[in-house]
Design a protein around this motif. Structure first.
Motif, short mmCIF file in Angstrom:
data_model
loop_
_atom_site.label_atom_id
_atom_site.label_comp_id
_atom_site.label_asym_id
_atom_site.label_seq_id
_atom_site.Cartn_x
_atom_site.Cartn_y
_atom_site.Cartn_z
N ASN A 87 0.80 -1.23 0.00
CA ASN A 87 0.00 0.00 0.00
C ASN A 87 0.84 1.28 0.00
O ASN A 87 0.50 2.27 0.64
N GLY A 88 1.96 1.24 -0.72
CA GLY A 88 2.74 2.46 -0.92
C GLY A 88 3.61 2.88 0.24
O GLY A 88 4.08 4.02 0.28
N VAL A 89 3.85 1.99 1.19
CA VAL A 89 4.66 2.34 2.36
C VAL A 89 6.12 1.96 2.11
O VAL A 89 6.42 0.85 1.68
N ILE A 90 7.02 2.91 2.37
CA ILE A 90 8.45 2.62 2.41
C ILE A 90 8.88 2.73 3.87
O ILE A 90 8.80 3.81 4.46
N ARG A 91 9.31 1.62 4.43
CA ARG A 91 9.63 1.59 5.85
C ARG A 91 11.15 1.49 6.03
O ARG A 91 11.83 0.84 5.24
N GLN A 92 11.64 2.13 7.06
CA GLN A 92 13.08 2.17 7.30
C GLN A 92 13.50 1.23 8.42
O GLN A 92 12.81 1.12 9.43
N TYR A 93 14.65 0.58 8.22
CA TYR A 93 15.23 -0.30 9.23
C TYR A 93 16.71 0.02 9.34
O TYR A 93 17.39 0.22 8.33
N GLU A 94 17.21 0.05 10.56
CA GLU A 94 18.63 0.29 10.76
C GLU A 94 19.43 -0.99 10.52
O GLU A 94 18.99 -2.09 10.85
N GLY A 95 20.63 -0.84 9.95
CA GLY A 95 21.51 -1.98 9.74
C GLY A 95 21.47 -2.48 8.31
O GLY A 95 20.97 -1.83 7.40
N GLY A 96 22.03 -3.67 8.12
CA GLY A 96 22.08 -4.28 6.80
C GLY A 96 20.90 -5.20 6.55
O GLY A 96 19.89 -5.16 7.26
N PHE A 97 21.05 -6.07 5.55
CA PHE A 97 19.93 -6.92 5.16
C PHE A 97 19.57 -7.93 6.25
O PHE A 97 18.39 -8.17 6.52
N THR A 98 20.58 -8.52 6.88
CA THR A 98 20.31 -9.50 7.93
C THR A 98 19.57 -8.85 9.10
O THR A 98 18.64 -9.43 9.67
N ASP A 99 19.99 -7.63 9.45
CA ASP A 99 19.29 -6.90 10.52
C ASP A 99 17.82 -6.67 10.14
O ASP A 99 16.92 -6.82 10.97
N TYR A 100 17.61 -6.31 8.89
CA TYR A 100 16.24 -6.07 8.40
C TYR A 100 15.39 -7.34 8.49
O TYR A 100 14.25 -7.30 8.96
N LYS A 101 15.95 -8.47 8.07
CA LYS A 101 15.19 -9.72 8.10
C LYS A 101 14.87 -10.13 9.54
O LYS A 101 13.79 -10.63 9.83
N GLU A 102 15.84 -9.91 10.43
CA GLU A 102 15.59 -10.24 11.84
C GLU A 102 14.49 -9.36 12.41
O GLU A 102 13.64 -9.82 13.18
N ALA A 103 14.50 -8.09 12.02
CA ALA A 103 13.45 -7.19 12.50
C ALA A 103 12.09 -7.63 11.97
O ALA A 103 11.09 -7.60 12.69
#
Length: 606
Positions: A476-492
């Motif tokens: 639905n058009g959302v761009i969400r931000q996560y700190e860190g790299g890809f692994t950090d993002y997947k864990e989040a």
């Protein structure tokens, strides 16, 4: 059981030798990854194994009942048939004991293809590659031959393929640049290097260790041969005569040593990053939205890029990642909102498709169009030297572009973008069609790049290695931000709060500096170092010590120049800049050590 053997095979294109009397076997259960720099013959090897091309010499022997199925980089289709028909055509034997159409539809959906009855010719190149992948996987072949199967797959699709191949009962041999993928699905690595094939019973991580051991042994042997050659040369110069069998053998050994191929250890390529000065104002995205037809790509997205930002953009294929890059670069207008570019901004855009290249132009002339010489921290560097650092040998530099492989052209295009000395690098799927060695060179380059890096990539290793913040395209058009790299993002995403405490932020929560303060510290620390944080943590004590020493040296120079007002002003300005840098580093030191302490405490609790 042995399925297929390549025996004493040689292959050349014009004067370029790809393979010289090489041998390779494929056995039941082999899961082989083929690596080597672009242009060494990886795709050619796969084509010969698949029977698409013939070797100049040698033979390929396979069992009578062994079937081989080949996934090409650019697959062919019957455009008169639908997508589903192209997948299941010619597979009537499998249909007898499998619900082939049902499996095909399920796989196509996993790879983002939902219109089974649609025309194949309206699909993009990436979509066609995914259809071809399904067609290949659905066969009952004993050996799958896969050329870049992860290209055009988003991260979720790559993870699905990873799981599929781990469960796959047959053998496969594939070319891929995805290092995490290689690590998780292969049990054998085949390296192509200077016309030879080296086989390692290992995944990618273990291969790196074994390769280093092999090179050390080869260099030790080479040193012994050089010593023998010098001794034999002295003996020959004393007037050796072949009067006896022993002397004849001695002369023969000398000639063999003289005419041998000299082994050279692979050099670590170092490239000092090039960039232009970046002022305070960079790129400011203000409440932009974009839709295509009825599909909302992103809505009301705001972000101000900070100097030295390292942003990775992820999301499903077709979600709008490349569209966002095109809006940032000014190649596309948003439906609403605005993008402001600072006056000092110089963007280098490495797009998914290569720019036009004159096939009759020489490689070096293509780079010289940008600059004959460039300035780095090591001084002036010529176009030829930069080409050599990017794995283009002297002879290749004067070859026509038409003689380069697709991967070599991609590497050449990347170098041209870097040679323009941008201060903001925008990379759209930079790992597609680049070999692992080139990726390592690029990653090292980006480590020292004094500017902003924004990249769309499905390469999980590359994202972990380079980026410090993820922009994730969600529903639905959302761009969400996560700190860190890809692994950090997947864990989040998995909700593993024990390893990451930083919460993702929606667009509405963005302020003028994303999720960082003016000192560059994340508002909420995660309980895990990113790659760049770990690197900074390891080096920051030395950096601070050097800054303190430099300031002390300047103090002495200031005392000595007390009557030279021009020199004094210059020294005072230098000292002021160093003190400012030292203050920033001290802030980072406090943050990094606090984070390290939190990480240790979390480990103790667990």
């Amino acid at each position: 059981m042995n399925l297929l053997n390549v025996e004493k095979m040689s292959k050349s294109y014009t004067e370029k030798i790809l393979f010289d009397q090489v041998t390779l076997g494929i056995n039941e259960g082999d899961k082989i990854g083929v690596i080597g720099i672009n242009g060494t013959g990886k795709s050619t090897l796969l084509k010969m194994i698949a029977g698409i091309e013939e070797p100049d010499e040698g033979s390929l022997v396979k069992g009578k009942s062994v079937r081989v199925e080949y996934l090409a980089q650019s697959p062919d289709f019957d455009e008169n048939l639908s997508i589903l028909e192209n997948v299941v055509i010619g597979k009537k034997a499998e249909e007898e004991y499998r619900n082939l159409e049902g499996e095909a539809k399920a796989m196509l959906q996993k790879l983002g293809i939902n219109d089974f009855d649609g025309r194949i010719d309206v699909l993009s190149g990436g979509q066609k590659k995914r259809v071809a992948l399904v067609r290949t996987l659905l066969t009952s072949a004993e050996i799958l031959v896969l050329d870049e199967p992860t290209n055009h797959l988003d991260n979720d699709m790559a993870e699905w393929l990873e799981e599929y191949l781990n469960k796959y009962q047959g053998a496969f041999i594939m070319v891929t640049h995805d290092r995490y993928f290689l690590d998780k699905v292969t049990n054998k690595i085949v390296e192509i290097d200077k016309g030879n094939i080296y086989t390692y019973i290992a995944n990618y991580t273990k291969f790196l260790e074994l390769k280093a051991e092999r090179e050390d042994m080869e260099m030790a042997t080479e040193r012994k041969k050089k010593s023998l050659y010098r001794m034999d040369l002295e003996w020959m110069m004393r007037g050796a005569r072949a009067r006896s069998t022993k002397q004849k053998a001695h002369i023969q050994r000398f000639e063999e040593l003289r005419d041998r191929k000299v082994i050279e250890k692979q050099k670590n390529v170092e490239i000092n990053a090039l960039s232009s000065r970046l002022g305070k104002k960079t790129i400011e995205i203000d409440h932009i939205s974009k839709s295509f037809n009825d599909k909302k790509l992103f809505e009301d997205f705001t972000y101000i890029f900070l100097k030295n930002d390292r942003i990775g953009i992820v999301g499903p294929n077709g979600s709008g990642k490349t569209t966002l890059l095109k809006i940032i670069t000014g190649n596309l207008e948003p439906d609403s909102g605005s993008v402001e570019i600072g006056e000092t901004v110089k963007i280098g855009y490495f797009s998914q498709e290569n720019e036009y290249m004159d096939q009759n132009q020489r490689v070096i002339d293509y780079i010289r169009e940008v600059a004959e010489y460039i300035e780095t921290s090591d001084g002036s560097t010529s176009a030829s030297q930069m080409l050599e650092r990017f794995l283009f040998t002297g002879s290749m530099q004067y070859s026509l572009i038409s003689k380069l492989s697709g991967g070599e052209r991609r590497r050449l295009y990347l170098l041209k973008v870097l040679m323009e000395a941008p201060n903001i690098l925008i990379l759209d799927e930079p790992t597609n069609d680049l070999d692992i060695q080139t990726l390592s060179i690029l990653e090292d380059y980006l480590d020292s790049f004094d500017g902003i890096v924004i990249t769309v990539s499905h390469d999980r290793y590359f994202l972990d290695r380079i980026v410090e913040r993820i922009f994730a395209f969600e529903d639905n058009g959302v761009i969400r931000q996560y700190e860190g790299g890809f692994t950090d993002y997947k864990e989040a995403c998995r909700g593993e709060a024990s390893s990451i405490t930083a919460k993702p932020k929606s667009n509405e929560a963005d302020n003028n500096e994303g999720s960082v303060t003016s000192k560059g510290k994340p508002k909420e620390a995660k309980l895990k170092f990113s790659y760049m944080e770990q690197k900074e943590y390891n080096e920051i004590d030395e950096v601070i010590a050097k800054l303190e020493t430099d300031i002390e040296d300047l103090d002495k120079q200031i005392e000595e120049s007390s009557t030279n007002y021009s020199k004094l002003n210059e020294l005072m300005e230098q000292k002021e800049n160093l003190e400012k840098e030292l203050e920033e580093k001290m802030d980072r030191w406090v943050y990094l050590n606090d984070l390290a302490e939190q990480i240790e405490n979390a480990k103790t609790k667990n």
